[in-house]
Scaffold this active site. Structure first.
Site: not given
Length: 726
Positions: A620-623, A627, A693, A468
């Site tokens: 990728n700033p969106k993904t 996170q 994390e 994800g």
């Protein structure tokens, strides 16, 4: 670069949102049977009798497997740094091979039936008799028996600089504080599930795993077959935060049941089954003691912890990890102790160690700020080190000052009045808190191939996991830029052990690890194209390959031969040990939290959040933002509600499910602003430090600090429930 840094949609987004994605419990095979587990109801002892007659009489039941009739199983490999796949052994138990019981919830039987309903009905009818022996299950009571935690790859040993206890005693300002955090359990959107199929002595497993290659190696050992005869498929994993990084009883017993019955078998755990058979986060008892001058300069920092493992496995958590690196104290004492209990092995759970260690450390720093009457951000900046405070090792990347400066401006920290209970919004008490985020960074090894075809399309093949976070999307972006092709022309194959060996998705290592191999492979392709162009005189990929009379060119990194795997592991260990000596790598950041607290009921509402993060290059700033937001939400659960309740008399989990184990829902989550510094770390592949994390670290500390600012009450025992504020 034209693609890296763009907020592109996930390449698997449509499949997941339309239901086209197939998860591990959704594969259909001819003759598929279903399995259910029977759990032990004692914490330690032996099964003296197991009664299966009623279960076997349920219509549709195919077999009831116990230690009396289960096929043989090889022991789990001993954990060793020379065999990294051994780290995925959830426990050391030989399931259904003996009558021994090691924890309350251990599977003592497996029912296989034509339907899942029949399997569950029959499992409830299996009755066992036991001979119990005394079990040690009370973590708090076992504190006095804690022993020094052994040094390991993931949990460095004790550390000292100067005489911290003497400096603490002599300090003008001194705090000596005790913190506790409870056990916590995994609640991924997709519960653990396995579908196992045997074809002769070849095993295929569809599994919800975040460690495909290591699962393959482990299954090969347990069933005594070559790794080449095991195939693990996990193209989609519905969330994995460490709990799917280890191999638990359900996976082993699904394959065992399939071998015993000669049928494909699906074993999907219920929520309660996850709690009973999948490890979670350890509880902790922590001491943080700080000595300082009246100007706020740290003269002593002591951070000690007691955590636990099971007698049958589990890895110690590096609870004091962040305290080694965050603050420039003149004298330091870092110690970790361990107790071993008759409970299911603990397991990695998002930022194991740092997530709970930063709660204690960052809460203590906030208390010190109050004691010396200095703004909490200013106090942190006065103690910001130029090099690693323990031994002077250089930082590969350190931008905490920038993170705090940017975060304070975006959050509006200047509007905060320093006195507790000094800010209100109507009847609500308003509080603001900050905390540092910190997570070490490293990278492993990955095998992969990259194929560049005459039509300009690119195929990347690597057996990594997609849980994800957008891993395939990020790697496609990296390949597109490295080869100068459009993003839409790159396809990434993943999620299959038949592909070149990928790394575990854990420790925030996957993106950087694959990027390192991917960039090497793309470099090889560019060199091959230049050589071909010189020989043929062509220009552009199509013309060069057509003149060379080849449909495509391919580059490979790594080898799946025994020598190739050993060589790759040796390279990793050599680099890891070298890097440990010469630099400190970490992702870091600053959390800003606003809470509102009802003074009459103690109800806490987190109303605003800003996080500024240094994760190196942002692919990728969106993904990446997704996170980090996910980590923050998980941290809110740890701060305010999550706690696994273990009966200290029996070792049984008393709240095994989402009805009584409370995770954040939408109403609990405020608007979360995520901002990146986006500065590459020159010592990491692609400049990537990792994001998965980092987000959870420091969150509980920021919440606790905001609650104190709102109410004047310090809560040092998680979770911060309303009863602690009344």
């Amino acid at each position: 670069m034209t693609v890296i840094g763009k907020p592109l949609d996930r390449v698997d987004g449509k499949a997941k949102t339309t239901g086209a994605a197939t998860f591990s419990a959704e594969y259909a095979h001819p003759g598929l049977a279903h399995a259910a587990l029977v759990h032990a109801t004692i914490s330690r002892g032996r099964v003296t009798a197991v009664h299966t007659g009623e279960a076997e009489a349920v219509p549709g039941v195919i077999a009831v497997l116990t230690h009396h009739n289960a096929p043989p199983l090889k022991p789990a490999p001993k954990v060793s740094a020379l065999n990294l796949s051994s780290f995925v052994s959830g426990t050391s138990v030989d399931y259904l091979q003996t009558d021994e019981v090691h924890w309350d919830g251990q599977p003592i039987a497996v029912v296989v039936a034509e339907t899942s309903a029949a399997a569950r009905e029959a499992a409830a009818l299996v009755r066992a008799e036991y001979a119990q022996v005394e079990a040690v299950v009370d973590f708090a009571a076992a504190e006095a028996d804690a022993v020094p935690q052994p040094r390991s790859l993931i949990a460095p040993g004790d550390a000292r600089k100067g005489d911290a206890e003497a400096a603490l005693a002599a300090a003008p300002i001194a705090l000596d504080l005790r913190f506790t955090t409870p056990p916590q359990n995994h609640n991924a959107l997709e519960p653990h599930a396995t579908t196992a199929v045997w074809d002769g002595d070849r095993l295929t497993v569809h599994d919800a795993t975040q460690a495909i290659d290591w699962f393959r190696a482990h299954l090969a050992v347990r069933f005594g077959i070559p790794a080449a005869d095991v195939r693990v498929l996990a193209p989609f994993v519905g969330g994995g935060f460490g709990g799917k990084g280890a191999i638990w009883p359900g996976t082993i017993l699904a394959a065992l049941a399939a071998r015993a019955t000669g049928r494909p078998v699906r074993l999907a755990l219920s929520r309660e089954g996850v709690y009973r058979t999948v490890g979670g986060r350890t509880a902790s008892i922590q001491r943080v003691a700080l000595g300082a001058t009246r100007a706020g300069r740290l003269t002593a920092l002591v951070h000690t912890s007691v955590s636990r493992t099971g007698r049958i496995g589990g890895h110690p958590e590096p609870v004091t990890s962040a305290s080694r690196h965050l603050y420039d104290a003149e004298n330091m004492l870092i110690q970790q102790k361990l107790v071993r209990l008759d409970l299911l092995s603990n397991a990695a759970m998002r930022a194991p160690g740092e997530a709970i260690g930063t709660f204690a450390l960052e809460s203590a720093i906030d208390e010190l700020a109050s004691a010396v009457d200095i703004d909490p951000i200013e106090l942190r900046m006065r103690n910001e080190p130029a090099a690693d405070p323990l031994d002077g090792t250089r930082f590969s990347h350190r931008m905490l000052r920038e993170a705090y400066r940017t975060g304070a401006e975006r959050f509006g920290w200047a509007a905060r009045t320093p006195e507790p209970r000094s800010m209100r919004d109507g009847r609500w008490l308003v509080g603001m808190g900050v905390a540092s985020a910190y997570h070490p960074s490293t990278y492993l090894t990955a095998d992969l191939t990259v194929r560049l075809s005459a039509d300009g399309s690119v195929l990347v093949r690597c057996g990594f996991q997609e849980m994800g976070m957008g891993g395939a999307t990020a790697q496609a972006q990296i390949a597109a830029d490295a080869l100068g092709v459009p993003f839409e022309d790159v396809r990434v194959e993943y999620g299959d052990s038949a592909l070149p060996k990928g790394p575990i998705a854990g420790g925030s290592v996957q993106t950087a690890t694959i990027a390192g191999s991917l960039l090497l492979a793309c470099g090889k392709l560019r060199r091959s194209l230049r050589t071909m162009a010189k020989r043929t005189g062509g220009e552009g990929v199509r013309e060069i390959l057509e003149r060379a009379d080849v449909p495509h060119i391919e580059a490979r990194i790594g080898s799946d031969t025994r020598f190739g795997r050993l060589s790759g592991q040796a390279r990793f260990m050599t680099r890891f040990m070298r890097d440990q000596r010469r630099l400190v790598r970490a992702a870091a950041g600053a959390h800003f939290c606003e809470v509102r607290v009802d003074p009459d009921t103690g109800e806490i509402r987190v109303t605003r959040w800003t996080g500024v993060f240094d994760i190196g290059r942002v692919v990728n700033p969106k993904t990446a933002a997704g996170q980090l937001r996910g980590g923050i939400v998980m941290g809110l659960g740890a701060a305010l509600s999550e706690a696994t309740l273990i009966d200290p008399r029996t070792g049984r989990i008393m709240n095994p499910g989402l009805a009584e184990y409370h995770v954040p829902v939408h109403a609990d989550v405020p608007p979360i602003e995520v901002h990146f510094l986006d500065d590459p770390d020159p010592t990491m592949p692609g400049g990537i430090l990792g994001a998965g994390e980092l987000g959870i670290t420091g969150v509980a500390g920021a919440v606790a600090n905001a609650v104190h600012h709102a109410t004047g009450i310090r809560v040092r025992d998680l979770p911060i429930t309303l009863d602690k504020l009344l």
